[in-house]
Write an enzyme that holds these catalytic residues in place. Structure first.
Site, PDB file in Angstrom:
ATOM      1  N   PHE A  95       0.835  -1.208   0.000  1.00  0.00           N
ATOM      2  CA  PHE A  95       0.000   0.000   0.000  1.00  0.00           C
ATOM      3  C   PHE A  95       0.866   1.253   0.000  1.00  0.00           C
ATOM      4  O   PHE A  95       1.824   1.360   0.776  1.00  0.00           O
ATOM      5  CB  PHE A  95      -0.895   0.002   1.240  1.00  0.00           C
ATOM      6  CG  PHE A  95      -1.629   1.297   1.480  1.00  0.00           C
ATOM      7  CD1 PHE A  95      -2.790   1.581   0.781  1.00  0.00           C
ATOM      8  CD2 PHE A  95      -1.155   2.231   2.387  1.00  0.00           C
ATOM      9  CE1 PHE A  95      -3.471   2.780   0.991  1.00  0.00           C
ATOM     10  CE2 PHE A  95      -1.830   3.419   2.609  1.00  0.00           C
ATOM     11  CZ  PHE A  95      -2.994   3.699   1.906  1.00  0.00           C
TER      12      PHE A  95
ATOM     13  N   GLY B 279       0.125   5.336   0.449  1.00  0.00           N
ATOM     14  CA  GLY B 279      -0.923   6.309   0.748  1.00  0.00           C
ATOM     15  C   GLY B 279      -0.707   6.953   2.095  1.00  0.00           C
ATOM     16  O   GLY B 279       0.427   7.032   2.589  1.00  0.00           O
TER      17      GLY B 279
ATOM     18  N   LEU C 178       4.131  -1.009   3.579  1.00  0.00           N
ATOM     19  CA  LEU C 178       3.492   0.306   3.679  1.00  0.00           C
ATOM     20  C   LEU C 178       4.483   1.411   3.318  1.00  0.00           C
ATOM     21  O   LEU C 178       5.555   1.507   3.913  1.00  0.00           O
ATOM     22  CB  LEU C 178       2.979   0.551   5.104  1.00  0.00           C
ATOM     23  CG  LEU C 178       1.937  -0.425   5.654  1.00  0.00           C
ATOM     24  CD1 LEU C 178       1.608  -0.068   7.100  1.00  0.00           C
ATOM     25  CD2 LEU C 178       0.677  -0.408   4.802  1.00  0.00           C
ATOM     26  N   GLU C 179       4.110   2.219   2.327  1.00  0.00           N
ATOM     27  CA  GLU C 179       4.867   3.447   2.023  1.00  0.00           C
ATOM     28  C   GLU C 179       3.901   4.594   2.280  1.00  0.00           C
ATOM     29  O   GLU C 179       2.998   4.858   1.493  1.00  0.00           O
ATOM     30  CB  GLU C 179       5.371   3.432   0.582  1.00  0.00           C
ATOM     31  CG  GLU C 179       6.482   4.444   0.317  1.00  0.00           C
ATOM     32  CD  GLU C 179       5.961   5.773  -0.206  1.00  0.00           C
ATOM     33  OE1 GLU C 179       5.727   6.680   0.651  1.00  0.00           O
ATOM     34  OE2 GLU C 179       5.790   5.913  -1.416  1.00  0.00           O
ATOM     35  N   LEU C 180       4.100   5.260   3.411  1.00  0.00           N
ATOM     36  CA  LEU C 180       3.112   6.218   3.906  1.00  0.00           C
ATOM     37  C   LEU C 180       3.615   7.650   3.771  1.00  0.00           C
ATOM     38  O   LEU C 180       4.493   7.942   2.971  1.00  0.00           O
ATOM     39  CB  LEU C 180       2.767   5.864   5.354  1.00  0.00           C
ATOM     40  CG  LEU C 180       2.350   4.405   5.567  1.00  0.00           C
ATOM     41  CD1 LEU C 180       2.103   4.123   7.034  1.00  0.00           C
ATOM     42  CD2 LEU C 180       1.125   4.057   4.733  1.00  0.00           C
TER      43      LEU C 180
END
Length: 467
Positions: free
Chosen positions: A238, A240, A262-264
């Protein structure tokens, strides 16, 4: 057919306007399918209307992917997977202009969009080189025993991307997933699905990838939730916001403990030392602000489908209003001084002037929260290396950082001490397919790109044989 006007003339496209499942476009299986109007953010005119997927379509895509994994895709050797990825890269290259136009129609200057598509091509070619080189390890520890490890594909992967780099972020996830032998269900951002849907069409027409291995489901929160909660999906990657990333983690835990990447969000510090090259780093303090203001004032804001302009728009009205709210609050709070910009540009489209605040206090909202728009916060000067590192690390985020200095010893110290997943020195925002990309702290975990990305899409099995 639908067409998009550019400064070089109109470009026509076939109508890929719904879920792409099992090698073809389909109408949604939902009882009351939702149709999303995609607007050109420069003109606020309709580009196309897309039928969004429903949770029922997620089920269909999973079944299609599972069948492909048990069928023809399972028999593909690394060499055949390599050739598929090279064919995808070639198909993208042959259709570069059309894909560039689709990306630029989302509010990105067309020259930047062209660069992005070139990066997509390179990404598929890079991971093609890994497809036939996946390997384990051999061990000689016990007498009369042989031990080794093998890498296995995870299975069905749910990939969810954001709107700022539509096809680039998709490629960062699709390419390693396919190289490792997985099946993919891609959910692009609801504002920017067209280039991903076209990629599905190109893969079906120009490669030997078995149907069902690659699926694209346009849609919003309902589709994303169905993906992360689905027990037939074993991996979710994901990109976001942090808030949604936490929901992804919770859903992964509550469904089937699927692995998560996760790349947040980020709030990336850029440190400019006194010895920096003024022409590269924009100087320090007075010269820094002067050069920065001059550079921003040279920006040409306008239609992103016209090569005469180099600065685009927010992706939609929601994002436009969010960024303008940040700007207006910063003006009122008194925690900073406005240097340039701070207004809407024109009266049509979602244009925001490139905006710079200086003398920004450490706890100002624009200094602590991700704006996700053209707003730069210039903090107060620092007096020591220790001070600036402490201030740079005083954020929950840890995506990226930049350092400008001629002193490489000082630069290396910053590289070691900055709490970020990526650091650039005397350059910024350069991403290469061979280098891993991903954050630490509240910016997530796991890696896109680089050989490290292969770990995200494989499991390792340990084997011991008595001989």
């Amino acid at each position: 057919m639908f067409s998009i006007k550019t400064s070089k003339g109109p470009v026509s496209f076939s109508r890929f306007v719904g879920p792409f499942i099992n090698g073809k476009f389909q109408t949604s299986l939902g009882a009351t399918p939702s149709r999303k109007a995609l607007l050109n953010p420069c003109t606020e005119e309709l580009i196309e209307t897309v039928e969004e997927a429903a949770p029922e379509d997620v089920d269909a895509a999973v079944k299609s992917a599972q069948a492909a994994l048990k069928g023809p895709w399972k028999s593909f050797t690394g060499r055949k997977r390599r050739n598929v990825l090279l064919d995808i890269a070639h198909a993208v290259e042959q259709n570069m202009w059309n894909l560039t136009v689709l990306e630029a129609a989302c509010g990105k200057p067309i020259e930047e969009a062209k660069f992005d598509i070139e990066e997509v091509i390179e990404c598929f070619r890079y991971f093609a080189g890994h497809a036939d080189k996946l390997h384990g390890q051999n061990f000689a520890i016990e007498d009369n025993h042989k031990s080794y490890t093998v890498r296995k594909p995870v299975g069905v992967c749910g990939l969810i991307t954001s709107f700022n780099y539509p096809l680039v972020l998709a490629a960062w996830k699709i390419a390693p997933a396919l190289a490792c032998g997985n099946a993919v269900i891609l959910k692009p951002a609801p504002q920017t699905p067209l280039s991903s849907l076209m990629l599905g069409e190109l893969i079906a027409k120009h490669t030997d990838l078995p149907h069902g291995v690659f699926n694209v489901l346009p849609g919003g929160e309902a589709v994303g939730s169905a993906i992360v909660n689905h027990k037939g999906i074993h991996k979710c990657s994901f990109t976001g916001s942090g808030g949604v990333g936490r929901k992804v983690m919770a859903a992964a835990a509550n469904s089937n403990l699927k692995s998560v990447t996760l790349e947040l969000g980020g709030k990336s510090p850029l440190i400019v030392f006194a010895d920096a090259d003024l022409n590269q780093a924009k100087g320090i303090e007075h010269d820094f602000l002067k050069k920065l203001k001059e550079r921003v004032e040279r920006v040409k804001i306008g239609d992103t489908l016209d090569e005469a302009y180099d600065f685009g728009t927010m992706v939609d009205r929601v994002q436009f209003e969010r960024v303008m709210n940040f700007i207006e609050k910063a003006k009122k709070d008194g925690d900073s001084d406005l240097l340039v910009g701070g207004k809407r540009h024109g009266n049509k489209g979602y244009f925001v002037e490139p905006t710079i605040f200086h003398n920004v206090k450490e706890n100002a909202m624009i200094a602590t929260e991700e704006v996700f728009g053209p707003v730069l916060s210039v903090m107060k000067p620092f007096s020591s290396l220790e001070e600036v590192l402490e201030r740079a690390n005083a954020t929950p985020y840890g995506l990226a950082s930049g350092v400008w200095t001629k002193d490489l010893t000082k630069a290396e110290h910053c590289v070691q001490e900055l709490e970020t997943g990526v650091t650039w020195v005397n350059c910024y925002n350069l991403c290469s397919s061979h280098l891993p990309f991903g954050g630490v702290k509240a910016s997530g975990f796991g890696k896109d790109l680089g050989a490290e990305a292969l770990n995200e899409y494989t499991t390792v099995k340990a084997v011991t044989i008595r001989i």
